[in-house]
Design an enzyme around this catalytic site. Structure first.
Site, PDB file in Angstrom:
ATOM      1  N   ILE A  61      -7.206  -5.852   7.308  1.00  4.68           N
ATOM      2  CA  ILE A  61      -7.198  -4.521   7.908  1.00  4.68           C
ATOM      3  C   ILE A  61      -8.221  -4.636   9.041  1.00  4.68           C
ATOM      4  O   ILE A  61      -9.322  -5.156   8.848  1.00  4.68           O
ATOM      5  CB  ILE A  61      -7.580  -3.418   6.878  1.00  4.68           C
ATOM      6  CG1 ILE A  61      -7.649  -2.036   7.531  1.00  4.68           C
ATOM      7  CG2 ILE A  61      -8.861  -3.724   6.148  1.00  4.68           C
ATOM      8  CD1 ILE A  61      -7.854  -0.890   6.506  1.00  4.68           C
ATOM      9  N   SER A  62      -7.848  -4.196  10.243  1.00  2.16           N
ATOM     10  CA  SER A  62      -8.690  -4.413  11.413  1.00  2.16           C
ATOM     11  C   SER A  62      -9.989  -3.606  11.355  1.00  2.16           C
ATOM     12  O   SER A  62     -10.060  -2.558  10.689  1.00  2.16           O
ATOM     13  CB  SER A  62      -7.923  -4.031  12.684  1.00  2.16           C
ATOM     14  OG  SER A  62      -6.691  -4.707  12.729  1.00  2.16           O
TER      15      SER A  62
END
Ligand code: SAM
Length: 217
Positions: A61-62
């Site tokens: 997840i960025s």
């Protein structure tokens, strides 16, 4: 009990607004979306840290700041049809779902797509459609898209994505080597395509026909 709202407030103030993102719609949405529900079980406490996090299947997840930069670069008004390539946890799709009209998202790993669908449904975000497939060829069925966001690093800009971008339209994509990319912003207007780079970033590779083909499973 964990005060998730305070953690979100600190994330937005210290990691995003303090670094120059001033789009209030983006900041308000990031204050609202419960990021801790998109990370793996046991990782919730780290969800609001200033970094990407693993979500399984060697994917991430960025970082919140990167989500904010990419979202702000799309200049969403609420009317748009958006294509996302790389659903991952579904967090970016959740942000987009609140800022645009419809979101279509393509993920190549089935287990991630399934989990993201479940999370988004649980939150009542029903304007997101997720399909399992190779996003380097876009999602032709619903094209053209007013905005396209690619959340994995590509060696070049896939031709299908330029073709499936509406006019006017904006495409945001990390382009470069496997280790390091530049965030490229591509704008289509009156048949003319212009592009510029917004700075360095590091994403997991975009694997597929028009991405890093040789590493595709
Ligand atoms: N947007 C995601 C989020 O909010 O959690 C983060 C995405 S993660 C950095 C990149 C994702 O792109 C991974 O889930 C990966 O499986 C996916 N991906 C890589 N190549 C792809 C392709 N050709 N088509 C669709 N998804 C792809």
């Amino acid at each position: 009990m964990t005060d998730w709202e305070s953690l979100r407030r600190s994330m937005v103030d210290l990691q995003i607004a303090a670094r120059g993102i001033s789009d209030m719609r983006v900041l308000d949405t990031m204050l609202e979306v419960p990021r801790h529900l998109f990370v793996g079980r046991g990782m919730e406490a780290s969800a609001y840290g200033d970094h990407a996090l693993p979500i399984g299947e060697e994917q991430t997840i960025s970082q919140p700041y990167m989500v904010a930069i990419m979202t702000a670069a799309l200049h969403l008004t609420g009317e748009e049809k958006v294509l996302e390539i790389g659903t991952g946890s579904g967090y970016q799709a959740a942000i987009l779902s609140k800022l645009a009209d419809r979101v279509f998202s393509v993920e190549r790993i089935e287990s991630l797509a399934k989990r993201a669908r479940h999370t988004l449904e649980t939150l009542g975000l029903l304007n997101v459609s997720i399909v399992v497939g190779d996003g380097t060829i876009g999602w032709k069925e619903f094209a053209p898209y007013d905005r396209i966001l690619v959340t994995a690093g590509s060696p070049a800009v896939p031709t299908s994505l330029i073709e499936q971008l509406a006019d006017p339209g904006i495409l945001v994509i990390p382009v470069g080597s496997m280790a390091m990319q530049q965030l490229r912003i591509i704008e289509k207007r009156d048949g003319v395509v212009k592009e510029h780079d917004e700075g360095g970033c590091t994403f997991v590779p975009l694997l597929g026909k028009d991405g890093w083909e040789h590493r595709a499973r």
